[in-house]
Design an enzyme around this catalytic site. Structure first.
Site, PDB file in Angstrom:
ATOM      1  N   ARG A  13       0.802  -1.216   0.000  1.00 47.09           N
ATOM      2  CA  ARG A  13       0.000   0.000   0.000  1.00 47.09           C
ATOM      3  C   ARG A  13       0.844   1.280   0.000  1.00 47.09           C
ATOM      4  O   ARG A  13       0.321   2.371  -0.207  1.00 47.09           O
ATOM      5  CB  ARG A  13      -0.920   0.016   1.225  1.00 47.09           C
ATOM      6  CG  ARG A  13      -2.106  -0.933   1.110  1.00 47.09           C
ATOM      7  CD  ARG A  13      -2.999  -0.828   2.325  1.00 47.09           C
ATOM      8  NE  ARG A  13      -4.257  -1.531   2.135  1.00 47.09           N
ATOM      9  CZ  ARG A  13      -5.147  -1.711   3.095  1.00 47.09           C
ATOM     10  NH1 ARG A  13      -4.930  -1.242   4.309  1.00 47.09           N
ATOM     11  NH2 ARG A  13      -6.276  -2.376   2.848  1.00 47.09           N
ATOM     12  N   VAL A  16       6.351   2.819  -2.380  1.00 45.15           N
ATOM     13  CA  VAL A  16       7.220   1.888  -3.104  1.00 45.15           C
ATOM     14  C   VAL A  16       6.476   0.627  -3.518  1.00 45.15           C
ATOM     15  O   VAL A  16       6.485   0.223  -4.685  1.00 45.15           O
ATOM     16  CB  VAL A  16       8.451   1.520  -2.246  1.00 45.15           C
ATOM     17  CG1 VAL A  16       9.286   0.445  -2.932  1.00 45.15           C
ATOM     18  CG2 VAL A  16       9.292   2.760  -1.975  1.00 45.15           C
ATOM     19  N   TYR A 137      16.565   4.370  12.548  1.00 47.54           N
ATOM     20  CA  TYR A 137      16.034   3.844  11.291  1.00 47.54           C
ATOM     21  C   TYR A 137      17.171   3.380  10.383  1.00 47.54           C
ATOM     22  O   TYR A 137      17.098   2.295   9.780  1.00 47.54           O
ATOM     23  CB  TYR A 137      15.211   4.925  10.590  1.00 47.54           C
ATOM     24  CG  TYR A 137      14.664   4.533   9.245  1.00 47.54           C
ATOM     25  CD1 TYR A 137      13.560   3.687   9.139  1.00 47.54           C
ATOM     26  CD2 TYR A 137      15.233   5.017   8.072  1.00 47.54           C
ATOM     27  CE1 TYR A 137      13.047   3.327   7.893  1.00 47.54           C
ATOM     28  CE2 TYR A 137      14.730   4.668   6.827  1.00 47.54           C
ATOM     29  CZ  TYR A 137      13.636   3.824   6.743  1.00 47.54           C
ATOM     30  OH  TYR A 137      13.131   3.467   5.510  1.00 47.54           O
ATOM     31  N   THR A 165      17.294   6.483  -3.743  1.00 44.09           N
ATOM     32  CA  THR A 165      17.396   7.880  -3.331  1.00 44.09           C
ATOM     33  C   THR A 165      16.015   8.391  -2.931  1.00 44.09           C
ATOM     34  O   THR A 165      15.073   7.617  -2.793  1.00 44.09           O
ATOM     35  CB  THR A 165      17.999   8.725  -4.472  1.00 44.09           C
ATOM     36  OG1 THR A 165      18.293  10.033  -3.994  1.00 44.09           O
ATOM     37  CG2 THR A 165      17.062   8.814  -5.667  1.00 44.09           C
ATOM     38  N   LEU A 167      12.386   9.408  -2.986  1.00 40.80           N
ATOM     39  CA  LEU A 167      11.335   8.962  -3.889  1.00 40.80           C
ATOM     40  C   LEU A 167      10.098   9.851  -3.783  1.00 40.80           C
ATOM     41  O   LEU A 167       9.852  10.464  -2.747  1.00 40.80           O
ATOM     42  CB  LEU A 167      10.946   7.520  -3.561  1.00 40.80           C
ATOM     43  CG  LEU A 167      12.082   6.490  -3.631  1.00 40.80           C
ATOM     44  CD1 LEU A 167      11.619   5.167  -3.040  1.00 40.80           C
ATOM     45  CD2 LEU A 167      12.544   6.307  -5.071  1.00 40.80           C
ATOM     46  N   ARG A 210      19.245  18.147  -3.630  1.00 40.10           N
ATOM     47  CA  ARG A 210      18.696  16.822  -3.405  1.00 40.10           C
ATOM     48  C   ARG A 210      18.401  16.140  -4.747  1.00 40.10           C
ATOM     49  O   ARG A 210      18.151  16.798  -5.757  1.00 40.10           O
ATOM     50  CB  ARG A 210      17.392  16.896  -2.590  1.00 40.10           C
ATOM     51  CG  ARG A 210      17.569  17.387  -1.164  1.00 40.10           C
ATOM     52  CD  ARG A 210      18.331  16.406  -0.291  1.00 40.10           C
ATOM     53  NE  ARG A 210      18.423  16.869   1.093  1.00 40.10           N
ATOM     54  CZ  ARG A 210      19.435  17.572   1.584  1.00 40.10           C
ATOM     55  NH1 ARG A 210      20.436  17.930   0.778  1.00 40.10           N
ATOM     56  NH2 ARG A 210      19.459  17.935   2.853  1.00 40.10           N
ATOM     57  N   ASP A 270      18.945  24.389   7.078  1.00 44.43           N
ATOM     58  CA  ASP A 270      19.075  23.904   5.704  1.00 44.43           C
ATOM     59  C   ASP A 270      19.193  22.380   5.633  1.00 44.43           C
ATOM     60  O   ASP A 270      18.837  21.768   4.638  1.00 44.43           O
ATOM     61  CB  ASP A 270      20.327  24.508   5.048  1.00 44.43           C
ATOM     62  CG  ASP A 270      20.006  25.755   4.242  1.00 44.43           C
ATOM     63  OD1 ASP A 270      18.821  25.949   3.908  1.00 44.43           O
ATOM     64  OD2 ASP A 270      20.932  26.520   3.955  1.00 44.43           O
TER      65      ASP A 270
END
Length: 315
Positions: A13, A16, A137, A165, A167, A210, A270
């Site tokens: 769900r 990814v 994590y 990277t 997403l 990014r 930042d």
């Protein structure tokens, strides 16, 4: 993978997992199994063991994880390390004991040291300290990589790991409190457009850079690697180029159609100056991203409009 192979997508769900299922179906794979977290708690070893024994999948995409932004990671560090370790351990071990043909574990580029050289290559893993805000994590994800390596070495399994990277795409999180920068900006600019606001505030100077990968491209990459790569070395998945937050904000402003000004709040942090992955290994294996950032943002905004209460400004 044969088109009739039994494939289990854990975390179907999410951003990814849902992208992987859409891409598998698009390619003609017809025997896909999945369970919601309400039907199968991957933190529960007994439930996971019963599922694997009953279903006997041949291939596993391990996309299930407890995820969140900086605030969530900072507020619930125990939950993030515990839940992710339990999910990974249960699924990887059950895959081994039920003799699946191949497993693909999805990690995160937060595994890399805080001050890793840019672009970040796979060789920099464990070469320095982690970013403190998401260290629990990251440690869980590093453990997942090392579990796959260890099972391959000891038991001869065929488990591979990939590190995507940043997403974005369908089923992304657009909650301003917990989302990542790109979906947050989509929502901010949309709401400002609806309100006819004069300005939109963006945190920081706008100078950090990014990298962003559209979820359909990620799905294409992991299916490609499942079919074409075997090895203990984990593989970065990205586009190999980045963009400043300032340029990203301008791009999203234009796509959304907001006519006001962007204000950069330089009193806000930042974050890391740059986070770009080295995709040399991925490119050498024969895969490159194809969806441009402009095209991806347009698709993500269209999904946002069609799948959220986007016509009403959030209270």
């Amino acid at each position: 993978m044969e088109l009739n192979a039994k494939i289990y997508v854990a975390g179907h769900r999410g951003l990814v997992g849902s992208a992987i299922i859409r891409k598998l179906e698009e390619k003609g794979y017809s025997n896909i199994v999945y369970r919601s977290s309400g039907d199968l708690d991957l933190r529960d070893k007994v439930q996971v063991d019963e599922f694997f024994e009953d279903e006997q999948p041949e291939f596993v995409f391990l996309a299930a994880a407890k995820v969140g932004g900086i605030v969530a990671n900072n507020d619930y560090p125990a939950d993030f390390i515990r839940d992710n370790l339990m999910i990974q351990t249960n699924v990887i071990d059950a895959s081994y004991r039920n003799n699946i043909k191949k497993l693909l574990f999805l990690g995160s580029t937060c595994i890399y040291p805080k001050f890793a050289p840019q672009p970040m290559s796979e060789d920099t893993l464990l070469s320095g300290v982690l970013e403190s805000t998401n260290e629990p994590y990251a440690i869980a994800k590093i453990a997942g990589i090392k579990m796959c390596e260890a099972f391959n070495r000891q038991y001869g399994t065929n488990f591979i790991s990939v590190m995507p990277t940043n997403l974005y795409g369908p089923n992304d999180n657009f909650d301003l409190e917990t989302s990542h920068v790109l979906p947050a900006l989509i929502r901010k600019f949309h709401e400002a457009k609806i309100e006819n606001a004069a300005t939109v505030e963006v945190w920081g100077t706008g100078s950090p850079k990014r990298e962003f990968l559209y979820s359909a491209d990620l799905a294409e990459a992991v299916i490609y690697l499942m079919n074409n790569y075997e090895g203990t070395q984990f593989i970065n998945i990205g586009v190999g180029k980045d963009i400043s937050i300032k340029e990203l904000a301008k791009k999203i402003k234009e796509i959304v159609g907001f006519n006001g000004d962007i204000i950069f709040n330089t009193s806000k942090p930042d974050g890391t100056p740059r986070k770009l992955v080295d995709v040399t290994r991925l490119n050498e294996l024969g895969w490159q991203a194809t969806i441009s950032l402009d095209e991806g943002i347009k698709k993500a905004y269209e999904w946002f409009l069609n799948n959220t209460d986007a016509t009403v400004v959030a209270e």
